[in-house]
Design an enzyme around this catalytic site. Structure first.
Site, PDB file in Angstrom:
ATOM      1  N   ASP A 308      -1.552   5.692  -3.862  1.00 57.76           N
ATOM      2  CA  ASP A 308      -2.201   4.514  -4.582  1.00 57.76           C
ATOM      3  C   ASP A 308      -1.962   3.355  -5.280  1.00 57.76           C
ATOM      4  OD1 ASP A 308      -4.872   2.961  -4.636  1.00 57.76           O
ATOM      5  OD2 ASP A 308      -4.891   3.900  -6.694  1.00 57.76           O
ATOM      6  N   GLU A 350       0.754   2.274  -0.602  1.00 56.16           N
ATOM      7  CA  GLU A 350      -0.614   1.991  -0.109  1.00 56.16           C
ATOM      8  C   GLU A 350       0.146   0.000  -1.077  1.00 56.16           C
ATOM      9  OE1 GLU A 350      -4.424  -0.450  -1.341  1.00 56.16           O
ATOM     10  OE2 GLU A 350      -3.265   0.401  -2.973  1.00 56.16           O
TER      11      GLU A 350
HETATM   12  C1  GLC Z   1      -6.399   0.417  -4.640  1.00 52.91           C
HETATM   13  C2  GLC Z   1      -7.635   1.063  -4.348  1.00 52.91           C
HETATM   14  C3  GLC Z   1      -8.757  -0.184  -4.736  1.00 52.91           C
HETATM   15  C4  GLC Z   1      -8.613   0.448  -6.536  1.00 52.91           C
HETATM   16  C5  GLC Z   1      -6.645   0.387  -6.740  1.00 52.91           C
HETATM   17  C6  GLC Z   1      -7.284   0.946  -8.287  1.00 52.91           C
HETATM   18  O1  GLC Z   1      -6.029  -0.805  -4.576  1.00 52.91           O
HETATM   19  O2  GLC Z   1      -7.083   0.760  -2.694  1.00 52.91           O
HETATM   20  O3  GLC Z   1      -9.979   0.540  -4.336  1.00 52.91           O
HETATM   21  O4  GLC Z   1      -9.142  -0.769  -6.952  1.00 52.91           O
HETATM   22  O5  GLC Z   1      -5.959   1.048  -6.299  1.00 52.91           O
HETATM   23  O6  GLC Z   1      -7.123   1.996  -8.108  1.00 52.91           O
HETATM   24  C1  GLC Z   2      -4.635  -3.236  -4.957  1.00 56.11           C
HETATM   25  C2  GLC Z   2      -6.039  -4.023  -4.566  1.00 56.11           C
HETATM   26  C3  GLC Z   2      -6.669  -5.327  -3.372  1.00 56.11           C
HETATM   27  C4  GLC Z   2      -5.501  -6.401  -4.100  1.00 56.11           C
HETATM   28  C5  GLC Z   2      -3.883  -5.902  -4.380  1.00 56.11           C
HETATM   29  C6  GLC Z   2      -3.545  -6.451  -4.963  1.00 56.11           C
HETATM   30  O1  GLC Z   2      -5.013  -3.271  -3.480  1.00 56.11           O
HETATM   31  O2  GLC Z   2      -7.000  -2.834  -4.734  1.00 56.11           O
HETATM   32  O3  GLC Z   2      -7.490  -5.507  -3.967  1.00 56.11           O
HETATM   33  O4  GLC Z   2      -5.649  -7.318  -3.429  1.00 56.11           O
HETATM   34  O5  GLC Z   2      -3.976  -4.285  -5.473  1.00 56.11           O
HETATM   35  O6  GLC Z   2      -1.971  -6.785  -5.102  1.00 56.11           O
END
Ligand code: GLC
Ligand code: GLC
Length: 668
Positions: A308, A350
């Site tokens: 994450d 991610e």
């Molecule tokens: C990631 C998750 C998102 C969350 C963020 C902080 O981007 O997908 O839902 O708000 O991390 O943990």
């Molecule tokens: C994380 C958040 C998402 C946002 C992104 C930006 O993944 O969950 O909402 O767009 O960061 O970098």
């Protein structure tokens, strides 16, 4: 291989002579060996197990050492941390359940099992889908019926009370949120999923902990050792310096990236919500502590961890603190340790960032699989503009990945849609990126004339004009509008749009990932505003509770378009999934774009092991034509059959595509 290759050149020019860092690595391992022996003896470890560990350690140690040395070599206590990290890995292997060790042994020989056309993913929230882990086991039949072989459960660990960012504010990585069940329920579910041929994916939320995690509580109690786990500052001096070059991720939550903590009377780095405290990975104790948590989570029966917020894990003054080189070293170090102690474990990245940065996380040394946010955004872009030029341009130089890695292709997930395409890709086509994003935001919030979409803004930044979009696949693709207008025509178009997009994620190369609820056209749920813990975050609009009652009337007339809309969506998607699994050409990532001369039609060739398949997809609501010659030269044949409908085509005639029609054509 590690990027910093220059350091591998032998310093004395002699061929094959180890360079200084390799000598350091060897010597360190020699010095640590007795510690390992002591551990093996204390644990009365089986010789077969220690031998397996030693073999992998010998293979991966030189690179692991180099990574850790780059990250932490300048610390006075580097060797202590090195020892702790090694012992953590050894203990993890000894305590790994035998069933998972068997999986490790098997997957070492098939490291790219996830590239198969047979792999199809789904993601869900346990509480919203089935209330708890026990009941989720009863849905395994449903996943199999749909054709899923990979299941991502949204974060299910213990969280802080009140707002917990949909599970991403974790207070204990070793216990399950009691509302969902226990760690043993999770282990049981993992076993049953595996027996049903479904791999399990869980989050590794390692950028931050919740403010009530034991480490954060200890920091709040004034214990310096734990204050050093986070970024904590007595006044604004340093935060203000950092702030000069930082983006704001959640500007409607709080301006800036730091939160004042009343109890400690200090500022804490909080990239996301104010209760999510960023971990300080420049401290090797944090790395080792999270490594232990990682092994614990892996041992519940996880096949892949979704890393994450990977982009944010390393910070340096004067930079954006996103995608920094050391963030990559950190992930590589975690990866090496997984290769040594939990070798079947995969990482999924991610990184919802610029496409040039997204790919940097993807390699078998780092994250083997990754969300494909660029494809996701550009599929929506093509649906709005009815043109595929930007999508094609991006695919032409951004789709290819290193060996033994794969994209995870998705349309919607629990997060928002950000328009993360490359400005230069847009400019090359004469598109002004800023204006185009404004257009897309207006289109997907239903403000653009004749828009079919019903999305809502997320994190609108009044200062920069930036905005992201929340909404479900069905609401964004026009189903909500169709129902509002009670229009069978709109309903049909919405159905076609949803299936068109699914068709591409199922065929373009990589793991398709369905956000559960999509399979029956789940609409936006505006009631989240009634819950104070959710009201401030519009992403909850696309996180509704599963409505099982909608699925009671599924029936078995596959492909039927006359039943309920939900039935049509479910059956059509189910059929597409099963057809995908029958097409070896869809294995792997190899993809070649086919130029059609028609701006509305996306066409590409997939090939693998001598199998070929042409995908043609019409992104407009008007019929389109392709010349037979395009098909003949790309498909190397004169007669083709669509794998989905069985319809045949001859290249002596033009090919007519219905509104939003897609074809999977192979030579007959
Ligand atoms: C990631 C998750 C998102 C969350 C963020 C902080 O981007 O997908 O839902 O708000 O991390 O943990
Ligand atoms: C994380 C958040 C998402 C946002 C992104 C930006 O993944 O969950 O909402 O767009 O960061 O970098």
């Amino acid at each position: 291989m590690i990027e910093s290759n220059h350091r591998r050149t032998p310093s004395n020019g002699a061929v094959g002579a180890p360079n200084p860092i390799q000598l350091k690595a060897e010597l360190s391992l020699k010095r640590l060996q007795p510690r390992l022996e002591t551990l093996w003896a204390a644990e009365q470890a089986d010789e077969k197990l220690t031998h397996e560990f030693d073999v992998r350690l010998a293979e991966h140690w030189p690179e692991l050492f180099e990574l850790l040395f780059d990250l932490y070599g300048n610390r006075y206590d580097f060797f202590y941390h090195l020892e702790q990290i090694l012992l953590t890995a050894a203990t993890a292997w000894l305590h790994r359940p035998e069933s998972l060790r068997n999986l490790d042994r098997q997957r070492i020989n098939e490291p790219d099992w996830f590239s198969s056309e047979k792999v199809v993913g789904g993601a869900l929230y346990v509480d919203l889908f089935s209330d708890n882990l026990g009941q989720l086991r009863e849905s395994i039949g449903y996943f199999k019926e749909l054709g899923l072989t990979y299941l991502h459960l949204m974060p299910l660990f213990a969280v802080r009370p009140g707002d917990n960012d949909g599970g991403y504010a974790i207070s204990n990585y070793r216990s399950v949120d009691p509302r969902l069940g226990t760690i043993d329920d999770l282990r049981l579910l993992a076993d049953e999923l595996r027996a049903a041929g479904i791999t399990l994916v869980l989050d590794f939320v390692f950028n931050h902990t919740s403010d009530d995690h034991l480490w954060a509580q200890s920091a709040q109690a004034g214990i310096q050792e734990y204050q050093d786990f986070y970024y904590i500052f007595p006044d604004r001096r340093i935060p203000d310096q950092y702030e000069k070059t930082l983006r704001e991720i959640f500007p409607t939550v709080r301006r800036g990236n730091f939160t004042w903590h009343d109890g400690m009377e200090q500022w804490v780095w909080t990239t996301f919500n104010s209760f999510q405290w960023d971990l300080n990975y420049s401290n090797p104790s944090v790395f080792r502590a999270m490594l232990e948590e990682m092994f614990f989570i892996a041992d519940t029966g996880v096949d892949a961890l979704r890393l994450d917020a990977v982009a944010f894990i390393w910070k340096e003054m004067g930079t954006s603190c996103e995608n920094l080189p050391k963030a990559h070293l950190l992930i590589r170090a975690f990866n090496k340790l997984a290769r040594i102690a939990t070798p079947s474990l995969l990482f999924k990245s991610e990184a919802i960032v610029h496409p040039d940065d997204v790919v940097k996380y993807i390699s078998d040394e780092e994250c083997q699989i990754s969300y494909n946010p660029t494809l996701m955004a550009l599929l929506w872009e093509s649906l709005a503009t009815r043109k595929v030029d930007l999508l094609v341009r991006s695919l032409s130089h951004r789709h290819e990945l290193p060996k033994q890695t794969a994209w995870v292709n998705y349309l919607r997930c629990h997060d928002d849609i950000g328009w993360t395409f490359d400005d230069a890709d847009a400019a090359a086509l004469g598109i002004n990126a800023y204006d185009h994003r404004q257009f897309l935001n207006r289109f997907y919030t239903g403000q653009f004339p004749n828009s079919f979409a019903r999305g809502v803004p997320f994190q609108e930044n009044i200062e920069t004009g930036d905005m992201r979009i929340a909404g479900t696949l069905a609401s964004l693709a026009g189903l909500e509008l169709a129902i509002e207008q009670d229009s069978p025509e709109q309903r049909d178009l919405a159905l076609r749009r949803m299936l068109l997009l699914q068709n591409i994620t199922l065929s373009i190369g990589g793991i398709p990932l369905i956000y559960l609820g999509e399979e029956w056209g789940m609409l936006n749920d505006y009631d989240f505003v009634m819950d104070p813990a959710k009201a401030g975050d519009t992403r909850w609009v696309h996180r509704p509770k599963m409505q099982w009652e909608f699925l009671k009337d599924l029936g078995d007339d596959v492909g039927s378009r006359d039943g309920s809309i939900r039935k049509s969506i479910f059956r059509s998607l189910q059929r597409m999934i099963s057809v995908r699994k029958s097409l070896p050409a869809l294995s792997g990532q190899a993809m070649e774009l086919v130029s059609t001369g028609n701006p509305h039609v996306l066409c590409f060739l997939r090939y693998h092991d001598g199998h070929r398949l042409i995908v043609a997809a019409n992104f407009s609501e008007f019929p389109q034509t392709l010349t037979g010659n395009v098909l003949r030269t790309a498909g190397l044949g004169r007669f083709f059959q669509d794998a989905i409908t069985g319809e045949t085509f001859r290249t002596s005639e033009d090919l007519h595509l219905q509104p939003y029609q897609y074809l999977w054509l192979s030579r007959v």
